[in-house]
Design a protein around this motif. Structure first.
Motif, mmCIF file in Angstrom:
data_model
loop_
_atom_site.group_PDB
_atom_site.id
_atom_site.type_symbol
_atom_site.label_atom_id
_atom_site.label_comp_id
_atom_site.label_asym_id
_atom_site.label_seq_id
_atom_site.Cartn_x
_atom_site.Cartn_y
_atom_site.Cartn_z
ATOM 1 N N VAL A 189 0.854 -1.189 0.000
ATOM 2 C CA VAL A 189 0.000 0.000 0.000
ATOM 3 C C VAL A 189 0.889 1.238 0.000
ATOM 4 O O VAL A 189 0.645 2.207 -0.728
ATOM 5 C CB VAL A 189 -0.962 -0.014 1.217
ATOM 6 C CG1 VAL A 189 -1.719 1.299 1.331
ATOM 7 C CG2 VAL A 189 -1.919 -1.194 1.123
ATOM 8 N N SER A 190 1.940 1.210 0.791
ATOM 9 C CA SER A 190 2.870 2.349 0.825
ATOM 10 C C SER A 190 3.493 2.596 -0.546
ATOM 11 O O SER A 190 3.617 3.741 -0.980
ATOM 12 C CB SER A 190 3.980 2.107 1.846
ATOM 13 O OG SER A 190 3.459 2.144 3.148
ATOM 14 N N ALA A 201 2.055 9.677 -5.360
ATOM 15 C CA ALA A 201 2.551 10.985 -4.946
ATOM 16 C C ALA A 201 3.686 11.440 -5.856
ATOM 17 O O ALA A 201 3.752 12.618 -6.241
ATOM 18 C CB ALA A 201 3.013 10.940 -3.493
ATOM 19 N N ALA A 202 4.572 10.534 -6.235
ATOM 20 C CA ALA A 202 5.677 10.881 -7.134
ATOM 21 C C ALA A 202 5.147 11.347 -8.484
ATOM 22 O O ALA A 202 5.653 12.313 -9.064
ATOM 23 C CB ALA A 202 6.624 9.690 -7.305
ATOM 24 N N ARG A 203 4.089 10.672 -8.999
ATOM 25 C CA ARG A 203 3.470 11.105 -10.266
ATOM 26 C C ARG A 203 2.881 12.505 -10.127
ATOM 27 O O ARG A 203 3.048 13.346 -11.007
ATOM 28 C CB ARG A 203 2.385 10.123 -10.702
ATOM 29 C CG ARG A 203 2.897 8.900 -11.423
ATOM 30 C CD ARG A 203 1.770 8.111 -12.078
ATOM 31 N NE ARG A 203 0.738 7.676 -11.144
ATOM 32 C CZ ARG A 203 0.795 6.582 -10.394
ATOM 33 N NH1 ARG A 203 1.848 5.775 -10.484
ATOM 34 N NH2 ARG A 203 -0.180 6.265 -9.567
ATOM 35 N N ARG A 215 5.675 15.046 -10.072
ATOM 36 C CA ARG A 215 6.241 15.177 -11.419
ATOM 37 C C ARG A 215 5.327 16.022 -12.308
ATOM 38 O O ARG A 215 5.778 16.900 -13.026
ATOM 39 C CB ARG A 215 6.464 13.791 -12.019
ATOM 40 C CG ARG A 215 7.750 13.633 -12.760
ATOM 41 C CD ARG A 215 8.066 12.215 -13.234
ATOM 42 N NE ARG A 215 7.002 11.240 -13.272
ATOM 43 C CZ ARG A 215 6.809 10.273 -12.367
ATOM 44 N NH1 ARG A 215 7.604 10.164 -11.331
ATOM 45 N NH2 ARG A 215 5.824 9.400 -12.504
ATOM 46 N N MET A 216 4.022 15.738 -12.237
ATOM 47 C CA MET A 216 3.063 16.499 -13.048
ATOM 48 C C MET A 216 3.065 17.976 -12.653
ATOM 49 O O MET A 216 3.031 18.857 -13.515
ATOM 50 C CB MET A 216 1.663 15.910 -12.904
ATOM 51 C CG MET A 216 1.490 14.595 -13.640
ATOM 52 S SD MET A 216 -0.114 13.804 -13.353
ATOM 53 C CE MET A 216 -1.259 15.066 -13.832
ATOM 54 N N ASP A 217 3.118 18.269 -11.357
ATOM 55 C CA ASP A 217 3.172 19.658 -10.893
ATOM 56 C C ASP A 217 4.426 20.351 -11.399
ATOM 57 O O ASP A 217 4.376 21.487 -11.876
ATOM 58 C CB ASP A 217 3.143 19.728 -9.362
ATOM 59 C CG ASP A 217 1.775 19.485 -8.770
ATOM 60 O OD1 ASP A 217 0.775 19.420 -9.530
ATOM 61 O OD2 ASP A 217 1.696 19.342 -7.535
ATOM 62 N N GLN A 218 5.557 19.651 -11.299
ATOM 63 C CA GLN A 218 6.816 20.245 -11.747
ATOM 64 C C GLN A 218 6.805 20.482 -13.251
ATOM 65 O O GLN A 218 7.263 21.529 -13.729
ATOM 66 C CB GLN A 218 7.992 19.348 -11.350
ATOM 67 C CG GLN A 218 8.226 19.332 -9.860
ATOM 68 C CD GLN A 218 9.239 18.279 -9.433
ATOM 69 O OE1 GLN A 218 9.475 17.289 -10.121
ATOM 70 N NE2 GLN A 218 9.819 18.471 -8.254
#
Length: 91
Positions: free
Chosen positions: A32-33, A40-42, A45-48
């Motif tokens: 689950v983690s 969260a990493a995606r 990345r999308m925000d950046q």
């Protein structure tokens, strides 16, 4: 590369948790983690990428007077629409 981790507690919708558990049981994700770390990493990345694209678009517009003026007019119209909505909802 081994990254340090920090245990946290989150609350998720039951249906979402069941889905993730099925993904773990099917071997699609390690845990689950791991699922939430990947999600969260995606998102990061999308925000950046969005920030980078926005900055590049602003730089291009600043170098092109016509594009800059078009953007200014569109922003003015958008602001007017938003202000009209605020006035309508306040009354």
């Amino acid at each position: 590369m081994m990254m340090s981790t920090k245990p946290i507690t989150i609350t998720v919708d039951e249906d979402l948790h069941r889905y993730i558990q099925r993904e773990v049981e099917a071997g699609h994700v390690r845990s689950v983690s791991a699922f939430f770390n990947a999600a969260a990493a995606r998102a990061v990345r999308m925000d950046q990428e969005a920030d980078t694209a926005w900055k590049a678009a602003v730089e291009r517009a600043q170098q092109d007077d016509e594009a800059f003026e078009r953007g200014r007019r569109r922003a003015r119209r958008a602001r007017g629409v938003l202000l009209d909505r605020e006035t309508d909802s306040a009354g």
